[in-house]
Design a protein around this motif. Structure first.
Motif, PDB file in Angstrom:
ATOM      1  N   GLY A  35      16.527 -22.023 -20.453  1.00 20.85           N
ATOM      2  CA  GLY A  35      15.239 -21.401 -20.114  1.00 20.85           C
ATOM      3  C   GLY A  35      15.416 -19.906 -19.929  1.00 20.85           C
ATOM      4  O   GLY A  35      16.186 -19.468 -19.084  1.00 20.85           O
ATOM      5  N   ALA A  37      12.702 -17.378 -19.711  1.00 19.21           N
ATOM      6  CA  ALA A  37      11.522 -16.582 -19.368  1.00 19.21           C
ATOM      7  C   ALA A  37      11.902 -15.672 -18.193  1.00 19.21           C
ATOM      8  O   ALA A  37      13.063 -15.662 -17.771  1.00 19.21           O
ATOM      9  N   THR A  38      10.929 -14.924 -17.655  1.00 18.49           N
ATOM     10  CA  THR A  38      11.216 -14.017 -16.538  1.00 18.49           C
ATOM     11  C   THR A  38      11.922 -14.756 -15.397  1.00 18.49           C
ATOM     12  O   THR A  38      12.908 -14.272 -14.842  1.00 18.49           O
ATOM     13  N   CYS A  39      11.417 -15.947 -15.088  1.00 15.74           N
ATOM     14  CA  CYS A  39      11.983 -16.701 -13.957  1.00 15.74           C
ATOM     15  C   CYS A  39      13.433 -17.077 -14.228  1.00 15.74           C
ATOM     16  O   CYS A  39      14.297 -16.934 -13.362  1.00 15.74           O
ATOM     17  N   GLY A  40      13.711 -17.541 -15.444  1.00 13.54           N
ATOM     18  CA  GLY A  40      15.071 -17.932 -15.806  1.00 13.54           C
ATOM     19  C   GLY A  40      16.014 -16.742 -15.781  1.00 13.54           C
ATOM     20  O   GLY A  40      17.099 -16.800 -15.203  1.00 13.54           O
ATOM     21  N   CYS A  71       9.316 -20.586 -20.091  1.00 14.53           N
ATOM     22  CA  CYS A  71       9.202 -21.152 -18.748  1.00 14.53           C
ATOM     23  C   CYS A  71       8.610 -22.548 -18.870  1.00 14.53           C
ATOM     24  O   CYS A  71       7.586 -22.739 -19.514  1.00 14.53           O
ATOM     25  N   CYS A  75       9.953 -22.927 -11.939  1.00 15.31           N
ATOM     26  CA  CYS A  75      10.669 -21.652 -11.777  1.00 15.31           C
ATOM     27  C   CYS A  75      11.707 -21.684 -10.656  1.00 15.31           C
ATOM     28  O   CYS A  75      12.752 -21.071 -10.758  1.00 15.31           O
ATOM     29  N   GLU A  78      15.242 -22.786 -11.683  1.00  9.63           N
ATOM     30  CA  GLU A  78      15.979 -22.040 -12.700  1.00  9.63           C
ATOM     31  C   GLU A  78      17.340 -21.573 -12.148  1.00  9.63           C
ATOM     32  O   GLU A  78      17.477 -21.444 -10.933  1.00  9.63           O
TER      33      GLU A  78
ATOM     34  N   ASP B  10      14.016  -9.259 -20.645  1.00  6.04           N
ATOM     35  CA  ASP B  10      12.744  -9.925 -20.371  1.00  6.04           C
ATOM     36  C   ASP B  10      11.592  -9.278 -21.146  1.00  6.04           C
ATOM     37  O   ASP B  10      10.787  -9.961 -21.783  1.00  6.04           O
TER      38      ASP B  10
END
Lengths: 124, 180
Positions: A35, A37-40, A71, A75, A78, B10
């Motif tokens: 994963g 995304a921003t969270c990962g 994501c 989140c 992660e 990101d």
């Protein structure tokens, strides 16, 4: 200092390997999905992704593909890693770091034994 | 995020998702000023969307209502004594420019650019990295790599591993012993 020109040697070696690979290998390919995304990324997905890629490259593992996804809505769990073995149910690992990634690769992806200690537990 | 290189990863992923063919990442160090600029030729954003893109409750996703990438980068820039700017035009692309004061104690470290660059290797999207410290410059263009590869995927593990060590060497040499 290494440069783009050095790719030629690696390319020639890889081209020889591709010819010798049979068509069956694609159907037996195991996918490892990280994963990203921003969270990962914020939770540490980049070193996890790179650990899988480094291990696969350094050990010359041919039937494992490392990819990424966005994501998936959990989140707080992660970095999340999903392992797809053909013919089996997807396995989702949570709170993965580089060390756990190596163990997942050795024990599950290569060894066929799921690392139950890294699955979603009570906290989900 | 722990380092600016993770923000770059990101934000550049947004460019890839916006169907960019070429993403240019500039990392420029001049005296006390660090500038990071990410430009793409993706689908761009409408004026209306652009006005609320730094709001964490703005996203293009349909499954959830939060989008943290841009607001977090803006916050990182402003915390590090710098600025944040985003320009976009539908059908043309998007440019995100951030600046940081190098000596600001709250500025995040730049981090591992080589690892970020090799996490961003896509068969159908190219990246041009311009890394400049003072008058020393290093340019890494995935289009040149693909020409050498003659059809072998750029995201093959062996290629990623080689490019990472190549980038690390070159960036260290440009840095000349300083940690940015």
């Amino acid at each position: 200092m290494k440069s783009i020109a050095d790719i030629k040697a690696i390319r020639e070696k890889m081209q020889a390997q591709i010819i010798s690979r049979d068509n069956e290998s694609e159907a037996n390919e195991i996918r490892v999905v990280v994963g990203m995304a921003t969270c990962g990324i914020a939770a540490g997905a980049r070193p996890v992704f790179n650990e899988f890629v480094d291990q696969v490259a350094n050990r010359g593992i041919k039937h494992v593909k490392v990819t990424r996804t966005g994501c998936i809505g959990m989140c707080k769990l992660e970095p999340i890693v999903e392992v797809f073995v053909p013919g089996q149910e997807k396995v989702t690992y949570v709170h993965v770091d580089a060390e756990k990634a190596k163990k997942i690769l050795d024990q599950h992806v290569l060894g066929g034994k799921i690392c139950t200690e890294y699955l979603v537990g009570d906290e989900a | 995020m722990r380092e600016l290189a993770l923000h770059i990863l990101d934000i550049a992923e947004n460019s890839v998702k916006a169907n960019a063919k070429l993403v240019t990442v500039e990392i420029l160090v001049d005296d006390n000023l660090l500038t990071i600029r990410i430009s793409d030729d993706g689908k761009g954003m409408s004026e209306e969307f652009l006005t609320r893109v730094t709001d964490p409750f703005t996203t293009t996703r349909t499954t959830r209502k939060v989008g943290m990438g841009i607001p977090l980068l803006k916050q990182a820039a402003e915390t590090g004594g710098g600025t944040f700017d985003i320009k976009s035009q539908v059908g043309v692309g998007t440019v995100v420019t951030t600046t940081f004061q190098l000596d600001d104690i709250d500025r995040m470290p730049l981090g591992d650019i080589a690892e970020t660059a090799t996490t961003l290797l896509y068969p159908n999207c190219d990246f041009k990295w311009i890394y400049k410290v003072g008058d020393r410059e290093f340019v890494f263009d995935t289009r040149e790599v693909k020409e050498e590869l003659e059809g072998i995927p750029i995201d093959s593990p062996e290629i990623i591993a080689f490019l990472k060590s190549m980038l690390k060497e070159n960036i260290e040499s440009i840095n000349g012993g300083i940690i940015i």
